[in-house]
Design an enzyme around this catalytic site. Structure first.
Site, PDB file in Angstrom:
ATOM      1  N   ALA A 156       0.806  -1.232   0.000  1.00  0.00           N
ATOM      2  CA  ALA A 156       0.000   0.000   0.000  1.00  0.00           C
ATOM      3  C   ALA A 156       0.831   1.270   0.000  1.00  0.00           C
ATOM      4  CB  ALA A 156      -0.928  -0.012   1.214  1.00  0.00           C
ATOM      5  N   ASN A 197       1.547  -3.396   8.125  1.00  0.00           N
ATOM      6  CA  ASN A 197       2.577  -3.981   7.259  1.00  0.00           C
ATOM      7  C   ASN A 197       3.427  -2.897   6.608  1.00  0.00           C
ATOM      8  OD1 ASN A 197       2.035  -7.057   7.068  1.00  0.00           O
ATOM      9  ND2 ASN A 197       0.022  -6.094   7.021  1.00  0.00           N
ATOM     10  N   HIS A 201      -1.169   7.119   4.175  1.00  0.00           N
ATOM     11  CA  HIS A 201       0.164   6.719   4.645  1.00  0.00           C
ATOM     12  C   HIS A 201       1.123   7.873   4.386  1.00  0.00           C
ATOM     13  CE1 HIS A 201      -1.306   2.655   5.007  1.00  0.00           C
ATOM     14  NE2 HIS A 201      -1.772   2.734   3.772  1.00  0.00           N
TER      15      HIS A 201
HETATM   16  N1  LIG Z   1       2.055  -4.771   2.620  1.00  0.00           N
HETATM   17  C1  LIG Z   1       0.906  -4.107   2.607  1.00  0.00           C
HETATM   18  O1  LIG Z   1       0.850  -2.923   2.267  1.00  0.00           O
HETATM   19  C2  LIG Z   1      -0.345  -4.796   3.009  1.00  0.00           C
HETATM   20  C3  LIG Z   1      -0.329  -6.096   3.468  1.00  0.00           C
HETATM   21  N2  LIG Z   1      -1.489  -6.733   3.811  1.00  0.00           N
HETATM   22  C4  LIG Z   1      -1.398  -8.126   4.292  1.00  0.00           C
HETATM   23  O2  LIG Z   1      -2.129  -8.942   3.417  1.00  0.00           O
HETATM   24  C5  LIG Z   1      -2.936  -9.838   4.162  1.00  0.00           C
HETATM   25  C6  LIG Z   1      -4.154 -10.228   3.356  1.00  0.00           C
HETATM   26  O3  LIG Z   1      -4.963  -9.094   3.133  1.00  0.00           O
HETATM   27  P1  LIG Z   1      -6.469  -9.226   2.588  1.00  0.00           P
HETATM   28  O4  LIG Z   1      -6.502 -10.030   1.356  1.00  0.00           O
HETATM   29  O5  LIG Z   1      -7.037  -7.867   2.585  1.00  0.00           O
HETATM   30  O6  LIG Z   1      -7.127 -10.061   3.787  1.00  0.00           O
HETATM   31  P2  LIG Z   1      -8.443 -10.975   3.738  1.00  0.00           P
HETATM   32  O7  LIG Z   1      -8.764 -11.262   5.170  1.00  0.00           O
HETATM   33  O8  LIG Z   1      -9.478 -10.390   2.869  1.00  0.00           O
HETATM   34  O9  LIG Z   1      -7.925 -12.318   3.028  1.00  0.00           O
HETATM   35  C7  LIG Z   1      -6.954 -13.154   3.559  1.00  0.00           C
HETATM   36  C8  LIG Z   1      -7.256 -14.563   3.095  1.00  0.00           C
HETATM   37  O10 LIG Z   1      -6.150 -15.399   3.416  1.00  0.00           O
HETATM   38  C9  LIG Z   1      -6.618 -16.591   4.030  1.00  0.00           C
HETATM   39  N3  LIG Z   1      -5.566 -17.086   4.935  1.00  0.00           N
HETATM   40  C10 LIG Z   1      -5.218 -16.594   6.146  1.00  0.00           C
HETATM   41  N4  LIG Z   1      -4.209 -17.317   6.664  1.00  0.00           N
HETATM   42  C11 LIG Z   1      -3.916 -18.270   5.751  1.00  0.00           C
HETATM   43  C12 LIG Z   1      -2.963 -19.314   5.708  1.00  0.00           C
HETATM   44  N5  LIG Z   1      -2.129 -19.516   6.725  1.00  0.00           N
HETATM   45  N6  LIG Z   1      -2.927 -20.111   4.613  1.00  0.00           N
HETATM   46  C13 LIG Z   1      -3.780 -19.903   3.592  1.00  0.00           C
HETATM   47  N7  LIG Z   1      -4.709 -18.930   3.578  1.00  0.00           N
HETATM   48  C14 LIG Z   1      -4.773 -18.125   4.641  1.00  0.00           C
HETATM   49  C15 LIG Z   1      -7.890 -16.181   4.775  1.00  0.00           C
HETATM   50  O11 LIG Z   1      -8.736 -17.300   4.982  1.00  0.00           O
HETATM   51  C16 LIG Z   1      -8.489 -15.157   3.812  1.00  0.00           C
HETATM   52  O12 LIG Z   1      -9.324 -15.757   2.851  1.00  0.00           O
HETATM   53  C17 LIG Z   1      -3.241  -9.071   5.462  1.00  0.00           C
HETATM   54  O13 LIG Z   1      -3.505  -9.954   6.530  1.00  0.00           O
HETATM   55  C18 LIG Z   1      -1.981  -8.281   5.693  1.00  0.00           C
HETATM   56  O14 LIG Z   1      -1.067  -9.033   6.480  1.00  0.00           O
HETATM   57  C19 LIG Z   1      -2.693  -6.108   3.681  1.00  0.00           C
HETATM   58  C20 LIG Z   1      -2.762  -4.820   3.239  1.00  0.00           C
HETATM   59  C21 LIG Z   1      -1.604  -4.043   2.885  1.00  0.00           C
HETATM   60  O1  LIG Z   2      -3.608  -1.449   2.991  1.00  0.00           O
HETATM   61  C1  LIG Z   2      -3.146  -0.525   3.674  1.00  0.00           C
HETATM   62  O2  LIG Z   2      -3.529   0.648   3.570  1.00  0.00           O
HETATM   63  C2  LIG Z   2      -2.024  -0.778   4.628  1.00  0.00           C
HETATM   64  C3  LIG Z   2      -2.192  -1.888   5.535  1.00  0.00           C
HETATM   65  O3  LIG Z   2      -3.245  -2.434   5.731  1.00  0.00           O
HETATM   66  C4  LIG Z   2      -1.000  -2.329   6.256  1.00  0.00           C
HETATM   67  O4  LIG Z   2      -0.016  -1.571   6.342  1.00  0.00           O
HETATM   68  O5  LIG Z   2      -1.032  -3.464   6.768  1.00  0.00           O
END
Ligand SMILES: NC(=O)C1=CN([C@@H]2O[C@H](COP(=O)(O)OP(=O)(O)OC[C@H]3O[C@@H](n4cnc5c(N)ncnc54)[C@H](O)[C@@H]3O)[C@@H](O)[C@H]2O)C=CC1
Ligand SMILES: O=C([O-])CC(=O)C(=O)O
Length: 267
Positions: free
Chosen positions: A124, A190, A220
């Site tokens: 993000a 994150n 951010h």
């Molecule tokens: N680097 C960045 O800027 C960002 C990173 N993230 C990370 O991405 C992750 C996912 O985000 P979203 O898709 O929005 O979340 P979400 O909750 O919509 O989807 C996550 C999916 O992964 C599945 N899951 C969880 N643990 C698992 C595992 N061990 N093995 C297989 N599947 C698993 C869940 O059942 C769910 O369907 C967040 O938890 C966060 O850590 C999210 C937003 C920004």
């Molecule tokens: O998606 C975003 O805006 C950022 C976020 O959730 C994260 O840093 O984990």
């Protein structure tokens, strides 16, 4: 064509799969779902032209070109570490997982044994290229402020700091190190971890997190100073409808990174 396995098929995963349908050089053959969620994930994939196979672990004989994590912190231990040992290159979006003491070293050791690599995705935020280049000259300070609508802090420790349902003005819900932010807010900090790994490290990067009832965006902001000069960045991300904690840019960041592995010119 590059063959990809994706871990996690939630808000980010579905968005990535929809965009990748337009790219003939990339094919997601399989998604790894949490045990028990396979049917739900198959439903989410039903509208795709060629829905990937739904698995709960990478089969022993599988050798995708890339494994991309879009699942959450626990998936790093469960799926990424073993894949690295087997020589599979991994892309990680849940960068905050690397705040766990010792995990960076374990990932490096697993990648070395597998003779492969790990790529931490910007997700993000932007400006990671400039920040990690500036680090080479020496950084003096990096401070990050993450501001999200009140609903994005639901089911987090912010609920112990204030009443998110009745919040009337922007409220600081966390101040501290990036390591602590990532540990307490695994789905919201994150970006804090990514900035700190690119810059001054998890313990020296100062983080402020704000719940803002009047905001509709995930904002951010960071400021860095060092031998290179100074750098201020402000990014107003639109949240994904499927998950208000997550900005849409995260989806594009994953698709960009995968494309850069497949296309003749990477940018
Ligand atoms: N680097 C960045 O800027 C960002 C990173 N993230 C990370 O991405 C992750 C996912 O985000 P979203 O898709 O929005 O979340 P979400 O909750 O919509 O989807 C996550 C999916 O992964 C599945 N899951 C969880 N643990 C698992 C595992 N061990 N093995 C297989 N599947 C698993 C869940 O059942 C769910 O369907 C967040 O938890 C966060 O850590 C999210 C937003 C920004
Ligand atoms: O998606 C975003 O805006 C950022 C976020 O959730 C994260 O840093 O984990």
């Amino acid at each position: 064509m590059l063959h990809i396995t994706m871990i996690g098929c939630g808000a980010i995963g579905v968005g990535v799969l929809e965009l990748l349908e337009k790219d003939p050089q990339l094919c997601v053959d399989a998604v790894i779902a949490s045990a028990g969620s396979e049917d739900l994930v198959r439903q989410r994939l039903a509208s795709l032209r060629q829905p990937p196979q739904v698995l709960t672990a990478l089969p022993a004989e599988a050798r995708p070109d890339l494994l991309v994590e879009c699942a959450g912190h626990k998936a790093i231990e469960e799926h990424v570490l073993p894949a690295l040992e087997r020589g599979i290159a991994c892309l990680i979006v849940s960068v905050g997982a690397l705040s766990e003491v010792g995990l960076v070293e374990r990932l490096e050791a697993a990648a070395a044994r597998g003779n492969t690599r790990i790529e931490l995705l910007p997700g993000a935020i932007g400006g990671i290229d400039a920040l990690s280049a500036a680090k080479l000259g020496g950084l003096d300070s990096v401070a990050y402020v993450g501001r999200k609508p009140a609903r994005a802090w639901k089911h987090t420790p912010a609920e112990q700091v204030c009443d998110l349902d009745t919040l009337s003005e922007p409220t600081v819900i966390f101040e501290g190190s990036a390591r602590e932010a990532a540990r307490l807010y695994p789905k919201n900090a994150n970006v804090a971890a990514t900035l700190s790994l690119a810059g001054l490290g998890l313990d020296r990067t100062r983080v402020t997190l704000i719940a803002d009832p009047s905001s509709e965006e995930n904002v951010h902001q960071f400021a860095a100073k060092g031998a290179f000069g100074g750098f201020e960045m402000s990014l107003r991300g639109k949240p994904l409808q499927a998950n208000p904690k997550t900005s849409a840019l995260t989806v594009y960041s994953v698709v960009r990174a995968l494309g850069n592995h497949a296309h003749a010119i990477s940018i």
